[in-house]
Write a protein that holds these residues in place. Structure first.
Motif, PDB file in Angstrom:
ATOM      1  N   ARG A  19       0.754  -1.360  -0.104  1.00 49.59           N
ATOM      2  CA  ARG A  19       0.028  -0.046   0.010  1.00 49.59           C
ATOM      3  C   ARG A  19       0.899   1.136   0.055  1.00 49.59           C
ATOM      4  NH1 ARG A  19      -5.211   1.816   2.162  1.00 49.59           N
ATOM      5  NH2 ARG A  19      -5.337   3.821   1.291  1.00 49.59           N
ATOM      6  N   VAL A  20       0.776   2.038  -0.913  1.00 46.54           N
ATOM      7  CA  VAL A  20       1.481   3.232  -1.110  1.00 46.54           C
ATOM      8  C   VAL A  20       0.732   4.434  -1.415  1.00 46.54           C
ATOM      9  CG1 VAL A  20       3.585   2.089  -1.881  1.00 46.54           C
ATOM     10  CG2 VAL A  20       1.853   2.737  -3.755  1.00 46.54           C
ATOM     11  N   SER A  21       1.154   5.814  -1.399  1.00 46.63           N
ATOM     12  CA  SER A  21       0.221   6.759  -1.769  1.00 46.63           C
ATOM     13  C   SER A  21      -0.202   6.755  -3.095  1.00 46.63           C
ATOM     14  CB  SER A  21       1.093   8.217  -1.537  1.00 46.63           C
ATOM     15  OG  SER A  21       1.546   8.140  -0.235  1.00 46.63           O
ATOM     16  N   SER A  78      -6.801   6.751   3.831  1.00 51.54           N
ATOM     17  CA  SER A  78      -6.140   5.493   4.275  1.00 51.54           C
ATOM     18  C   SER A  78      -7.144   4.462   4.689  1.00 51.54           C
ATOM     19  CB  SER A  78      -5.286   5.773   5.623  1.00 51.54           C
ATOM     20  OG  SER A  78      -4.243   4.469   5.841  1.00 51.54           O
ATOM     21  N   HIS A 198      -4.345   2.260   7.295  1.00 51.08           N
ATOM     22  CA  HIS A 198      -3.364   1.294   6.937  1.00 51.08           C
ATOM     23  C   HIS A 198      -1.878   1.831   7.666  1.00 51.08           C
ATOM     24  CE1 HIS A 198      -0.177  -1.185   4.745  1.00 51.08           C
ATOM     25  NE2 HIS A 198      -1.093  -1.802   4.336  1.00 51.08           N
ATOM     26  N   HIS A 201       0.844   2.935   5.143  1.00 52.81           N
ATOM     27  CA  HIS A 201       0.494   3.822   4.254  1.00 52.81           C
ATOM     28  C   HIS A 201       0.511   5.260   4.978  1.00 52.81           C
ATOM     29  CE1 HIS A 201      -2.956   6.344   2.485  1.00 52.81           C
ATOM     30  NE2 HIS A 201      -2.166   6.443   1.532  1.00 52.81           N
ATOM     31  N   ARG A 205       2.641   8.532   4.232  1.00 58.66           N
ATOM     32  CA  ARG A 205       1.942   9.872   4.027  1.00 58.66           C
ATOM     33  C   ARG A 205       2.780  11.054   4.793  1.00 58.66           C
ATOM     34  NH1 ARG A 205       0.468  11.835   0.729  1.00 58.66           N
ATOM     35  NH2 ARG A 205      -1.565  12.423   1.122  1.00 58.66           N
TER      36      ARG A 205
END
Length: 395
Positions: A19-21, A78, A198, A201, A205
């Motif tokens: 999970r990424v931006s 998120s 998350h 994540h 952020r």
């Protein structure tokens, strides 16, 4: 990338892999670049005019609005980012609100007129309430929490609209009440059940926003160099302070990312509020540092042998606050902090004491000294890690 027209907002998994931006989140962050540049620029102007202390309350209030708007979007995304058409359009509305808020920052500083900031904030909150109502309608398991968020955000926004109509002398005292209520909304809303944000994540952020604020400090230093060249021309003092500013910002970036948070947030989710809220001081100190560096570059270039305690502390205090908050925020989150508290304490004392030696060192010497102390803390931490790794390999 093509977005689906509509995806049910059912809440994302807290264990989602990789999970990424999203590109939309990165675009959203760019609007805050404008807002942070405005607020840091006004604080720098106040520093040039010798009014930094009188303008500091306005800086703290405006920065709270910027930070809290980013916070609300980030934590909601998120948990519920669907990246479908309705979600993107609501995000567009929030981006518009941020730009309106940014446009109102000069009036807030110069005339104590917060009308545009309130309007921009109202636009953002309108979109956020809509997002929470959609989550309540489409995610039955989190409906009670989502409805609490929608009601709480809307109720506090009514207070902010009313705040815009009271006299300035009363508004200053009303602001802390509104800020406390804003901070209380998530605490109250998540009592029925925590949203599915998350941890990796969220950590990413916050790291990206830290880079954005550091980037604004780099920009502010560059503006200071440009103004100094125009006013005083090239000088050795200008070079020394400019180099010190770059080294200092690089060292602070390095220190922030030496302290990992993702695993701590995953294993101790109940402490996420403490970590997330405390970052107000991290972000605000970095933005204020940019303003201090901008003024220092110009002052140092114009008066290379002069002392200016106010400008020196405009650098020292934000750096010290940043280092202190790194420890305060991460100590409860991880079993052992990476940057040793004793070394952090020594660095804090030296940084805050250095401006007292200004009659000997001058503004240039103080700026260089603070950069060297921060760099020394990076080097000491890297040595500690290398020694610990060697011991682990031998055991």
């Amino acid at each position: 990338m093509t977005a689906a027209f509509r995806i049910p907002m059912t809440g994302r998994s807290t264990d989602e892999r990789h999970r990424v931006s999203s590109p939309l989140e990165l675009l959203f962050d760019l609007t805050f670049v404008v807002a942070i540049a405005q607020v840091a620029g006004r604080l720098a102007l106040a520093g040039e005019e010798g009014h930094i202390l009188s303008k500091l309350p306005f800086y703290c209030m405006v920065f709270f609005a910027i930070w809290w708007a980013w916070m609300n979007f980030t934590w909601f995304a998120s948990a519920y980012d669907t990246d479908d058409v309705p979600y993107r359009l609501m995000t567009l509305v929030q981006m518009g609100g941020v730009l309106v808020l940014a446009a109102g920052i000069p009036a807030a500083f110069d005339e104590e007129n917060f009308t545009a900031i309130i309007v921009g904030y109202l636009i953002m909150r309108f979109a956020l309430v809509g997002q929470w109502l959609r989550a309540a309608a489409e995610h039955p398991e989190g409906r009670k929490t989502a409805l609490r968020y929608a009601f709480g955000v809307a109720a506090v926004q009514v207070l902010w609209v009313a705040w815009g109509f009271v006299p300035p002398q009363i508004a200053v005292w009303m602001f802390p009440i509104g800020a406390v209520l804003e901070l209380a909304v998530p605490l109250w809303a998540e009592r029925p059940g925590m949203t599915s944000w998350h941890p990796h994540h969220i950590a990413e952020r916050y790291g990206l926003f830290t880079i954005i604020v550091l980037g604004e400090s780099v920009s502010a230093s560059a503006i200071g160099v440009q103004n100094a060249l125009a006013r005083s021309g090239f000088s050795a003092a200008l070079v020394w302070i400019a180099v010190a500013a770059l080294v200092l910002l690089f060292a602070l970036w390095w220190l922030y990312f030496l302290e990992p948070a993702a695993e701590g947030l995953r294993s101790r989710r109940s402490r996420s509020f403490y970590w997330g809220y405390g970052h107000y001081f991290v972000f605000a100190s970095l933005a204020a540092l940019g303003a201090g560096l901008e003024v220092a570059v110009q002052e140092g270039a114009a008066h290379s042998a002069a002392t200016n305690t106010a400008v020196e502390y405009a650098i020292a205090v934000p750096v010290a606050l940043f280092l202190l908050m790194l420890y305060v925020l991460h100590a409860p989150l991880v079993s052992e902090v990476v940057i040793r508290p004793l070394k952090t304490g020594i660095a804090l004392v030296l940084i805050l004491a250095l401006p007292l030696a200004s009659p000997v060192l001058g503004l240039v010497g103080v700026a260089v000294g603070i950069a060297l102390i921060a760099s020394g803390l990076v080097a000491a931490t890297l040595v500690d890690r290398a020694v610990a790794a060697r011991r682990a390999a031998l055991s």
